[in-house]
Design a protein around this motif. Structure first.
Motif, PDB file in Angstrom:
ATOM      1  N   LEU A   1      12.872   7.728  65.652  1.00  0.00           N
ATOM      2  CA  LEU A   1      12.788   8.729  66.722  1.00  0.00           C
ATOM      3  C   LEU A   1      13.220  10.112  66.228  1.00  0.00           C
ATOM      4  N   LEU A   2      14.335  10.166  65.502  1.00  0.00           N
ATOM      5  CA  LEU A   2      14.833  11.444  64.997  1.00  0.00           C
ATOM      6  C   LEU A   2      13.845  12.050  63.997  1.00  0.00           C
ATOM      7  N   PHE A   3      13.370  11.244  63.060  1.00  0.00           N
ATOM      8  CA  PHE A   3      12.417  11.716  62.062  1.00  0.00           C
ATOM      9  C   PHE A   3      11.083  12.083  62.717  1.00  0.00           C
ATOM     10  N   GLY A   4      10.659  11.268  63.669  1.00  0.00           N
ATOM     11  CA  GLY A   4       9.397  11.539  64.374  1.00  0.00           C
ATOM     12  C   GLY A   4       9.444  12.863  65.119  1.00  0.00           C
ATOM     13  N   TRP A   5      10.566  13.143  65.770  1.00  0.00           N
ATOM     14  CA  TRP A   5      10.698  14.429  66.452  1.00  0.00           C
ATOM     15  C   TRP A   5      10.626  15.568  65.444  1.00  0.00           C
ATOM     16  N   GLN A   6      11.321  15.432  64.321  1.00  0.00           N
ATOM     17  CA  GLN A   6      11.285  16.464  63.291  1.00  0.00           C
ATOM     18  C   GLN A   6       9.850  16.724  62.836  1.00  0.00           C
ATOM     19  N   ALA A   7       9.130  15.660  62.581  1.00  0.00           N
ATOM     20  CA  ALA A   7       7.735  15.801  62.136  1.00  0.00           C
ATOM     21  C   ALA A   7       6.911  16.516  63.200  1.00  0.00           C
ATOM     22  N   ALA A   8       7.076  16.114  64.455  1.00  0.00           N
ATOM     23  CA  ALA A   8       6.304  16.735  65.540  1.00  0.00           C
ATOM     24  C   ALA A   8       6.669  18.207  65.709  1.00  0.00           C
ATOM     25  N   SER A   9       7.950  18.520  65.634  1.00  0.00           N
ATOM     26  CA  SER A   9       8.366  19.907  65.854  1.00  0.00           C
ATOM     27  C   SER A   9       7.853  20.832  64.762  1.00  0.00           C
TER      28      SER A   9
ATOM     29  N   THR B   1       7.798  26.250  40.149  1.00  0.00           N
ATOM     30  CA  THR B   1       6.480  25.686  40.471  1.00  0.00           C
ATOM     31  C   THR B   1       6.498  25.124  41.877  1.00  0.00           C
ATOM     32  N   ARG B   2       5.346  25.149  42.512  1.00  0.00           N
ATOM     33  CA  ARG B   2       5.219  24.592  43.851  1.00  0.00           C
ATOM     34  C   ARG B   2       4.605  23.205  43.743  1.00  0.00           C
ATOM     35  N   ASN B   3       5.252  22.254  44.386  1.00  0.00           N
ATOM     36  CA  ASN B   3       4.750  20.884  44.410  1.00  0.00           C
ATOM     37  C   ASN B   3       4.323  20.587  45.843  1.00  0.00           C
ATOM     38  N   THR B   4       3.042  20.384  46.042  1.00  0.00           N
ATOM     39  CA  THR B   4       2.540  20.140  47.395  1.00  0.00           C
ATOM     40  C   THR B   4       2.523  18.658  47.754  1.00  0.00           C
ATOM     41  N   ASP B   5       2.976  17.801  46.838  1.00  0.00           N
ATOM     42  CA  ASP B   5       3.070  16.376  47.135  1.00  0.00           C
ATOM     43  C   ASP B   5       4.286  16.167  48.041  1.00  0.00           C
ATOM     44  N   MET B   6       4.040  15.757  49.262  1.00  0.00           N
ATOM     45  CA  MET B   6       5.112  15.630  50.252  1.00  0.00           C
ATOM     46  C   MET B   6       5.728  14.232  50.312  1.00  0.00           C
ATOM     47  N   ALA B   7       5.293  13.315  49.458  1.00  0.00           N
ATOM     48  CA  ALA B   7       5.778  11.928  49.546  1.00  0.00           C
ATOM     49  C   ALA B   7       7.302  11.836  49.414  1.00  0.00           C
ATOM     50  N   MET B   8       7.860  12.382  48.359  1.00  0.00           N
ATOM     51  CA  MET B   8       9.316  12.268  48.161  1.00  0.00           C
ATOM     52  C   MET B   8      10.119  13.034  49.214  1.00  0.00           C
ATOM     53  N   PRO B   9       9.730  14.260  49.584  1.00  0.00           N
ATOM     54  CA  PRO B   9      10.489  14.909  50.669  1.00  0.00           C
ATOM     55  C   PRO B   9      10.444  14.126  51.982  1.00  0.00           C
ATOM     56  N   VAL B  10       9.319  13.491  52.289  1.00  0.00           N
ATOM     57  CA  VAL B  10       9.218  12.697  53.517  1.00  0.00           C
ATOM     58  C   VAL B  10      10.122  11.475  53.413  1.00  0.00           C
ATOM     59  N   ILE B  11      10.093  10.791  52.277  1.00  0.00           N
ATOM     60  CA  ILE B  11      10.944   9.604  52.087  1.00  0.00           C
ATOM     61  C   ILE B  11      12.413   9.995  52.173  1.00  0.00           C
ATOM     62  N   ARG B  12      12.794  11.064  51.464  1.00  0.00           N
ATOM     63  CA  ARG B  12      14.190  11.529  51.518  1.00  0.00           C
ATOM     64  C   ARG B  12      14.583  11.922  52.937  1.00  0.00           C
ATOM     65  N   GLY B  13      13.680  12.610  53.637  1.00  0.00           N
ATOM     66  CA  GLY B  13      13.965  13.018  55.013  1.00  0.00           C
ATOM     67  C   GLY B  13      14.213  11.824  55.920  1.00  0.00           C
ATOM     68  N   PHE B  14      13.374  10.799  55.797  1.00  0.00           N
ATOM     69  CA  PHE B  14      13.580   9.611  56.630  1.00  0.00           C
ATOM     70  C   PHE B  14      14.891   8.921  56.264  1.00  0.00           C
ATOM     71  N   LEU B  15      15.180   8.805  54.975  1.00  0.00           N
ATOM     72  CA  LEU B  15      16.425   8.148  54.558  1.00  0.00           C
ATOM     73  C   LEU B  15      17.652   8.908  55.052  1.00  0.00           C
ATOM     74  N   ILE B  16      17.577  10.233  55.062  1.00  0.00           N
ATOM     75  CA  ILE B  16      18.690  11.028  55.593  1.00  0.00           C
ATOM     76  C   ILE B  16      18.860  10.751  57.091  1.00  0.00           C
ATOM     77  N   CYS B  17      17.745  10.704  57.830  1.00  0.00           N
ATOM     78  CA  CYS B  17      17.818  10.371  59.266  1.00  0.00           C
ATOM     79  C   CYS B  17      18.424   8.989  59.449  1.00  0.00           C
ATOM     80  N   LEU B  18      18.016   8.041  58.612  1.00  0.00           N
ATOM     81  CA  LEU B  18      18.520   6.671  58.713  1.00  0.00           C
ATOM     82  C   LEU B  18      20.031   6.628  58.473  1.00  0.00           C
ATOM     83  N   VAL B  19      20.501   7.303  57.444  1.00  0.00           N
ATOM     84  CA  VAL B  19      21.944   7.317  57.156  1.00  0.00           C
ATOM     85  C   VAL B  19      22.714   7.991  58.296  1.00  0.00           C
ATOM     86  N   CYS B  20      22.203   9.117  58.797  1.00  0.00           N
ATOM     87  CA  CYS B  20      22.892   9.816  59.888  1.00  0.00           C
ATOM     88  C   CYS B  20      22.976   8.962  61.152  1.00  0.00           C
ATOM     89  N   ILE B  21      21.875   8.328  61.525  1.00  0.00           N
ATOM     90  CA  ILE B  21      21.892   7.470  62.722  1.00  0.00           C
ATOM     91  C   ILE B  21      22.762   6.246  62.475  1.00  0.00           C
TER      92      ILE B  21
END
Length: 183
Positions: A14-22, A90-110
């Motif tokens: 829910l927390l990660f989903g809201w972040q993605a939507a916002s 350099t700019r890395n447009t691959d969002m896989a690792m930032p998304v995974i890290r973001g979800f894991l941070i939400c998981l640890v916080c909750i």
């Protein structure tokens, strides 16, 4: 343990989903990132000037500056423009690792929130919801308001983050209030 694991997992979704939507759907952070048509010349100057990635405050103090030198620099630059720059080579447009890290941070916080909730004597909906929302407000106040207050972070940035923390943690709080409050 089951309550903590399931509560944490669904709360993080829910927390990660809201972040993605916002960020991606609702545009709550659109005004936080300004555009300049001078970006090519600015990036060229930065890449020709900065030798390493990092965050820069300009004007800043050279390493090893004395207290007196810092005060003189601050006085000399008082009332003049300044900037905070986060520079990457350099700019890395691959969002896989930032998304995974973001979800894991939400998981640890909750999960941390659920550990506190598990210790509550009163696990009523209101008690759990207010505890969860408190986590969100602490997160905003400490990370965004205190942490970025020194940089005079504009309201356009803070507003989206405040909404994210209140709504995201509020959604997680509704879920956890129901989850912990059911018999």
């Amino acid at each position: 343990m089951k309550k903590i694991i399931i509560g944490s997992l669904v709360g993080a979704i829910l927390l990660f989903g809201w972040q993605a939507a916002s960020w991606m759907v609702l545009g709550l952070h659109d005004k936080a990132m300004k555009y300049t048509p001078a970006e090519d010349s600015l990036l060229s100057t930065l890449s020709n000037t900065l030798t390493e990635e990092g965050q820069y405050v300009i004007p800043g103090f050279p390493p090893g500056a004395t207290q007196k030198e810092m005060e003189e620099c601050a006085q000399k630059n008082n009332g003049k423009p300044w900037a905070v720059i986060t520079y990457h080579k350099t700019r890395n447009t691959d969002m896989a690792m930032p998304v995974i890290r973001g979800f894991l941070i939400c998981l640890v916080c909750i999960w941390l929130c659920c550990l506190v909730i598990a210790k509550l004597a009163n696990k009523s909906f209101t008690g759990v919801f207010s505890t969860t929302l408190t986590f969100g407000l602490i997160s905003f106040l400490f990370v965004w308001y205190i942490g970025h207050n020194w940089m005079d972070t504009p309201w356009d940035v803070l507003k989206g983050e405040l909404i994210d923390d209140v709504v995201g943690w509020g959604l997680a709080g509704v879920w956890l209030g129901w989850w912990y409050g059911r018999k």
